[in-house]
Design an enzyme around this catalytic site. Structure first.
Site, short mmCIF file in Angstrom:
data_model
loop_
_atom_site.label_atom_id
_atom_site.label_comp_id
_atom_site.label_asym_id
_atom_site.label_seq_id
_atom_site.Cartn_x
_atom_site.Cartn_y
_atom_site.Cartn_z
N TYR A 1 -3.05 -6.75 -2.15
CA TYR A 1 -2.65 -8.15 -2.29
C TYR A 1 -3.50 -8.87 -3.34
CZ TYR A 1 -0.38 -7.19 2.22
OH TYR A 1 0.38 -6.64 3.23
N ARG B 1 0.82 -1.21 0.00
CA ARG B 1 0.00 0.00 0.00
C ARG B 1 0.86 1.27 0.00
NH1 ARG B 1 -2.81 -3.48 3.46
NH2 ARG B 1 -1.70 -2.65 5.28
N LYS C 1 7.70 -19.09 7.72
CA LYS C 1 7.42 -19.89 8.91
C LYS C 1 6.93 -18.97 10.03
CE LYS C 1 11.10 -18.04 10.72
NZ LYS C 1 10.90 -17.02 11.78
#
Length: 324
Positions: free
Chosen positions: A58, A37, A97
């Protein structure tokens, strides 16, 4: 030659410093797009890939037909939702992760992966590092005899960064989720088995763990490791056998932390030291992902492996004793 065109969801600092360069440099792919953004945050990524396409949200990146795969470095609490969205958009996905907050959430990712016919995996880079492959070979070939105990430690101190997502419980912060995956997953990778019993002692701060001491019993050996985001930086892993031991001096981010060495010690013999400071584990991870995505070959670190690590973390949280 076909290659993978990568997009990144979010202009994370880690992505700019490590994974962005790897996505662009690794064999079989290139960095092609970023979703952010804040247009100003795209500058470090344009330095990597001058022709970078920048999307303002996204979903726009996921709908971009020029993008084959997506890397997701968003806060931990957002990983599952955006991995599912990326798969539903027909993209391959590499998610930082921990890929999920609970083991059973990974079941939904596996189902979505299989339904989409795309590759989805957790960005667990250490299994691609030659020092870990060498360690596994030493243990499996009997160089230390029978494995009897594993001990590890991974610590850093970010107490002066209250805005860091690792210090925010609602974003999935805490030491275990950020770095516990390393002391746990690396042991499972080397030993090739799952724990039979897990317990932990945890020091909590504002709803997230800042020190976690994990104990476990595996078939044939015991395990003890701790992780902390409130201690001086330190990392080590040691695999003890009845005829020797193997120690990794910078197991998780060498040579940034220090000398990436694997030391084999056996009674009556001089230490054998193998050094791996030239290895670029992020590049190796992305190259392996590209190969699997392009050829359909089995990926060396599938979601099923990540589920086992998350299950051990879940067990540690479930049986934890709080420390003062």
């Amino acid at each position: 030659m076909a290659h993978i065109r990568w997009g990144i969801l979010g202009a994370a600092k880690f992505a700019a410093q490590h994974m962005g360069p790897a996505l662009h440099a690794a064999e079989g792919g290139s960095l092609a797009a970023l979703a952010t953004r804040d247009p100003g945050k795209a500058d470090p990524f344009r330095a990597i890939a001058p022709d970078l396409a920048v999307h303002s949200d996204y979903d726009a990146l996921l709908n971009d037909p020029a993008i084959d795969a997506v890397y997701i470095p968003l806060p931990n609490s957002m990983h599952v939702d955006w991995t599912l969205k990326a798969l539903q958009a027909g993209k391959h996905v590499l998610t930082e992760k921990p890929v999920a907050m609970k083991a059973d959430e990974i079941d939904s990712l596996i189902a979505a992966r299989d339904a989409a016919g795309k590759l989805a995996a957790e960005a667990y880079m250490i299994v691609f590092h030659p020092q870990w492959q060498h360690t596994r070979d030493l243990v499996f070939s009997g160089q230390i005899g029978q494995l009897r105990h594993v001990e590890g430690m991974f610590c850093f101190n970010n107490a002066d960064e209250p805005g860091n997502i690792r210090n925010q419980a609602d974003l999935g912060g805490g030491a275990m989720r950020d770095i516990g995956v390393y002391v746990i997953g690396s042991t499972r990778f080397v030993a090739g088995c799952e724990p039979q019993q897990v317990s932990a002692r945890i020091r909590w701060e504002s709803g997230f763990d800042v020190f976690t001491d994990i104990s476990a019993r595996f078939p044939g050996f015991t395990y003890s490791a701790c992780v902390s985001t409130r201690l001086n930086p330190y990392q080590t892993m040691t695999f003890h056998g009845d005829a020797g031991s193997v120690q990794l001096t910078a197991p998780f981010n060498g040579p940034v932390f220090g000398d990436a060495a694997v030391i084999l010690r056996r009674a009556g013999q001089p230490d054998s030291v193998a050094r791996f400071n030239g290895a670029r584990q992020y590049d190796l991870q992305v190259a392996a992902f590209n190969r699997s995505a392009l050829t359909g070959a089995a990926y060396p670190c599938p979601l099923e492996f990540s589920r086992g690590t998350q299950a051990m973390m879940d067990a540690a949280f479930a049986d934890a004793v709080a420390l003062d």
